[in-house]
Design a protein around this motif. Sequence first.
Motif, mmCIF file in Angstrom:
data_model
loop_
_atom_site.group_PDB
_atom_site.id
_atom_site.type_symbol
_atom_site.label_atom_id
_atom_site.label_comp_id
_atom_site.label_asym_id
_atom_site.label_seq_id
_atom_site.Cartn_x
_atom_site.Cartn_y
_atom_site.Cartn_z
ATOM 1 N N ASP A 300 0.868 -1.178 0.000
ATOM 2 C CA ASP A 300 0.000 0.000 0.000
ATOM 3 C C ASP A 300 0.905 1.228 0.000
ATOM 4 N N LEU A 301 0.963 1.915 -1.130
ATOM 5 C CA LEU A 301 1.848 3.067 -1.236
ATOM 6 C C LEU A 301 1.406 4.187 -0.299
ATOM 7 N N VAL A 364 2.913 17.175 0.570
ATOM 8 C CA VAL A 364 3.021 15.856 -0.054
ATOM 9 C C VAL A 364 1.631 15.422 -0.478
ATOM 10 N N GLY A 365 1.498 14.979 -1.747
ATOM 11 C CA GLY A 365 0.210 14.537 -2.272
ATOM 12 C C GLY A 365 0.342 13.211 -2.993
ATOM 13 N N GLY A 371 -4.050 4.426 -14.965
ATOM 14 C CA GLY A 371 -3.392 3.214 -14.497
ATOM 15 C C GLY A 371 -2.107 3.482 -13.766
ATOM 16 N N ALA A 372 -1.890 4.719 -13.315
ATOM 17 C CA ALA A 372 -0.661 5.079 -12.614
ATOM 18 C C ALA A 372 -1.019 5.883 -11.373
ATOM 19 N N VAL A 373 -0.012 6.025 -10.511
ATOM 20 C CA VAL A 373 -0.170 6.823 -9.295
ATOM 21 C C VAL A 373 0.883 7.921 -9.320
ATOM 22 N N ALA A 374 0.463 9.148 -8.972
ATOM 23 C CA ALA A 374 1.354 10.304 -8.988
ATOM 24 C C ALA A 374 1.610 10.752 -7.558
ATOM 25 N N LEU A 375 2.876 10.750 -7.167
ATOM 26 C CA LEU A 375 3.302 11.201 -5.849
ATOM 27 C C LEU A 375 4.022 12.536 -6.033
ATOM 28 N N VAL A 440 8.227 18.289 -7.248
ATOM 29 C CA VAL A 440 8.803 17.010 -7.682
ATOM 30 C C VAL A 440 7.645 16.019 -7.810
ATOM 31 N N GLU A 441 7.462 15.490 -9.017
ATOM 32 C CA GLU A 441 6.346 14.561 -9.261
ATOM 33 C C GLU A 441 6.913 13.211 -9.689
#
Length: 446
Positions: A300-301, A364-365, A371-375, A440-441
């Motif tokens: 779980d990210l 931080v988000g 189909g991807a996750v953006a941090l 920073v993404e």
Amino acid sequence: MLILLVGSGVTLAVTSARLHALDGVSSAELTQAARHAARAGDAALGQWVRRTEAQYASLRVFLVDRAGRELLGRPLPVRLQDWVQLNLAQTVALWEGGPASAGPAVHRAHVPVPDSWWNVPAIESAGGGVHFALFLPFDSSAYEVLGVPHVLVLLFLCAVCVSGLACWVVARHIMRPVLGVQQGLRSLARGELGARMGPGLAGRSDELGALAADFDATAQRLQELVSAQELLLRDVSHELRSPLTRLRLALELARRGGPGMPAQLDRIERECARLDLLTGQVLRLARLREPRAAARAPLDLAALVGDTVADVAYEAEAAGKAVAWQPPRQPVLLHGAAAELSSMLENVLRNALRFTPRGGQVDVGLELQGGAVALSVRDRGPGIAPEHLDQVFAPFFQADLSRASGHTGAGLGLPIAQRVAQRHAGEIRLVNRAGGGLRVEIVLPC
């Protein structure tokens, strides 16, 4: 196809030559010569047939008696067998009982057969026998010329020459690129990493072109890796020289004793910690450059980010800074190495806090994008000059050391983060914020 064309050309040439060889021969002359030979009997007539066929290789002479037997006992061609079955009896009848008014000299000379293209001369021998002469420039088949021995030998030699030439061209077409690749591999083995096949060979659209393109890509990658290792070794040596120099100076001052000894011991402790941090980051970057990936598992990210933010926020609070984190409402699942991902986020967060002024905040988000996750990590620092946005991922690159007070980094945080993202089939992007600061993404596939 080439062999077929050459063979057809040879066959037509031989056929034409055989036909031209009969230009000076007429059936009337042959009939007259046969009757002259027949005066000495059937044996002399047979010898004349052999001499005539030997003289004219394209000519075949068949003498058939009333019963359809050939004078020399040879098998008749198919066309003549058909003629014997259909017309021989009628021909014999015409020869034996022709019109009285015609006289023997007429009907015994040539016997015209109705509804037939044959005009058959009759040859009477001394013994009273009669043979009907059939002159054929060819055998019954249109491919009779293939039965001539020298024609078969010529066709075989043509096939061997054509196939040999074709094989030589094909072999040269294949072996020259292969030899080029072999020479390139030998150059790589000698350490000449600049060896390339060139666009002439790599631009081919066949398998050899693909092989040459793969060779160039491999050589390019090897050159980049070796250059990166050499650059890393040079940068590490440069980075180690400064703290070692300060350590040596502090040690020399500490040996003198006096009231400044505690300060020098503190300096030695700080330089040792800096060397330890630098060595750890270099080793981590070196491990991340290895092709072998760390063990991965579903995780779980969102929970991982929460734990890392909590650890870094504790240190940020002591420095008068804050880390804002709003976890998503649902788990964000992906397949990855928890230790590497945590290290990546920790490096990015620490880098953001380093350039955030006291009293500032790092946001931080985490959100799903298809189909991807953006941090994302957003700071309130001075940002990075546009011309340096791509260069900061190079190890030990530092665009401006004056952007943050007390800067002690070695320029390895972002390279480590980029390498972790790449090992997880993701990417990392840097964008200057409109209101100041850096965003920073990190985009990772779910």
